[in-house]
Structures are given as structure tokens and as C-alpha cells.
Design an enzyme around this catalytic site. Sequence first.
Site, PDB file in Angstrom:
ATOM      1  CG  HIS A  69      -3.240   9.324   0.018  1.00 51.08           C
ATOM      2  ND1 HIS A  69      -3.993  10.175   0.812  1.00 51.08           N
ATOM      3  CD2 HIS A  69      -3.949   8.167  -0.065  1.00 51.08           C
ATOM      4  CE1 HIS A  69      -5.089   9.548   1.203  1.00 51.08           C
ATOM      5  NE2 HIS A  69      -5.095   8.327   0.683  1.00 51.08           N
TER       6      HIS A  69
ATOM      7  CG  HIS B  70      -1.834   1.085   1.377  1.00 49.14           C
ATOM      8  ND1 HIS B  70      -1.813   1.954   2.445  1.00 49.14           N
ATOM      9  CD2 HIS B  70      -2.856   1.498   0.586  1.00 49.14           C
ATOM     10  CE1 HIS B  70      -2.778   2.832   2.314  1.00 49.14           C
ATOM     11  NE2 HIS B  70      -3.429   2.581   1.199  1.00 49.14           N
TER      12      HIS B  70
ATOM     13  CG  ASP C 195      -2.962   6.755  -3.334  1.00 47.08           C
ATOM     14  OD1 ASP C 195      -4.037   6.145  -3.349  1.00 47.08           O
ATOM     15  OD2 ASP C 195      -2.086   6.590  -2.453  1.00 47.08           O
TER      16      ASP C 195
HETATM   17  O1  G3P Z   1      -6.564   1.360  -2.549  1.00 48.42           O
HETATM   18  C1  G3P Z   1      -6.838   1.085  -1.237  1.00 48.42           C
HETATM   19  C2  G3P Z   1      -6.629   2.257  -0.328  1.00 48.42           C
HETATM   20  O2  G3P Z   1      -5.417   2.847  -0.658  1.00 48.42           O
HETATM   21  C3  G3P Z   1      -7.724   3.283  -0.368  1.00 48.42           C
HETATM   22  O3  G3P Z   1      -7.606   4.257   0.616  1.00 48.42           O
HETATM   23  O4  G3P Z   1      -6.997   6.494   1.425  1.00 48.42           O
HETATM   24  O5  G3P Z   1      -5.315   4.677   1.489  1.00 48.42           O
HETATM   25  O6  G3P Z   1      -5.996   5.675  -0.672  1.00 48.42           O
HETATM   26  P1  G3P Z   1      -6.420   5.319   0.714  1.00 48.42           P
HETATM   27 CA    CA Z   2      -4.861   4.415  -2.229  1.00 49.24          CA
END
Ligand code: G3P
Ligand code: CA
Length: 244
Positions: free
Chosen positions: A49, A7, A36
Site C-alpha cells: 500500500h 480490502h 495496491d
Molecule cells: O480502493 C479503495 C481503497 O483501498 C482506497 O484507499 O488508502 O485504502 O488504498 P486506500
Molecule cells: Ca487501496
Amino acid sequence: MSLIFAHRGYSAQFPENTMIAFQQAKEANADGIELDIQMTKDGELVIIHDEKVDRTTSGSGYVKELSFKEIRTLDAAYKYKGKLHKVQIPALEEFLEWIKPTALTCNIEFKNNLFVYAGMEDKAIELVRRYGLSERVIFSSFNHYSIVNSYRLAPEIETAPLFSDGIYQPWIYAEAIKATGIHPNHRLLNSQIIKASENYGIKVRAYTVNNEKRLQYLLESGISAVITDDPVLAKNVMSRLKNT
Ligand code: G3P
Ligand code: CA
């Protein structure tokens, strides 16, 4: 076999959404990388992000109000001062060039649920196609109109809606919007939902799973993938399960 997606890269140990976090995720034997994307004032897709650069970099302001040149002057590892040298916010293109010769899968999340970045999907699709990565990329977003738009523009690239609230039979919903997977918050899941979706042919990739017991539960439920900040922990849980 379930896949482990890092992640924002190996973000438990390295600055999120940076090349070093992606490289370290590969070193940790992650199967895939989640990242992201936002768009700069001059239309460059960059990996970050938040809509603003404030939390993760040395700068301030909205990504959409900064040029790519300005973005590249910022330090995305400023929180790691003394431990790491300055690192730049990566362009999506730089990342795709890096991932191409690897065996990694990539989940590109369109961060267009707050601001609608005109042309974001077209630009991402063009890059993914140019690097021949259509079969190794999954597009996701909390903006499900964007997911449908992406499917219409590039039906060969997998899509998956992200959601943070429970919906009834999400696999039926996914099928209706032509997605091949769902990316729910892991708290919305239990083994019945996972099995029903996977048996229906809709892959479940849960975010963001950093707890050992929870990782074990999800991996034992036959989930397609978990998205975790700590790919080393997830890989360890997985090998323990294999050996028992
Ligand atoms: O893609 C899963 C997760 O990354 C979504 O939430 O806020 O971490 O981008 P966030
Ligand atoms: Ca994400």
C-alpha cells in the site's frame, strides 16, 4: 446482487496485501480482492500500500529505491510475530497466477498519486492480458490521468476513479473519462447518489466499509460492491438481508 471485495485481502485478521490475506479472503467467500501496487527500482510491480516499506514490513525505505531482490527479503507479517511465519511482499505476477483458477474478481489500485511510476499501467496491462484476466480485473487510482491512460492502452479492462472528496454527479464524470465505475469513500455516499449512478450504468464500489450498520445501508441501496477489511462481517450482513 452486491459484491464483497476484501480490502488488501482479509486485512482485518491477516497482514494486509499478502498472499495469506488473499487466500483467507477467498476462504471467507469474498467475491473480489482489492490490492495496491507500487514499483521497485528495477521495475517489478509489487503489492504494497505505502510508498515506503516501513509501516507494514521489517524493512525501511521507499519501494522505488529498493530492488525486487531486496524487497523479497522483508517480512510483511512482522507485526504478527509469534502468530505467523515470515511472509514476503507478493509480486503482482504471483498474485495473478494464484487468482487465475479461482472465480474471484480483482481490483488493482495503481498507487501512483504520489510518485508517477513510468510504465506502471503498461506493465500491469501486459500481466493481466498474459494471464487472460482482462474480464475479471478493474483498475482504479486516485490519479485519474492514470485511469485515462490505462483506458487508452487497454479499453477492454474496466477502470474506476477513486475519490475521497465529493464531486457533483460523479457518474457523469466517470462516463467522461471512459470509466465503468466509481470508487468513492463510503462517507460521500447516500442511497440517492448510489441509485442515480447505478441507473446511469456506472457501478459504485465504496471503500472502506467496516461498520455493520453502514454495510447494511449501502447493501440495501443496491450498490454494486463494498470494499471491506472484514469480508466475513460483510457476508454475514448480506445473508441476513437476504433472509429478511
Ligand atoms: O480502493 C479503495 C481503497 O483501498 C482506497 O484507499 O488508502 O485504502 O488504498 P486506500
Ligand atoms: Ca487501496
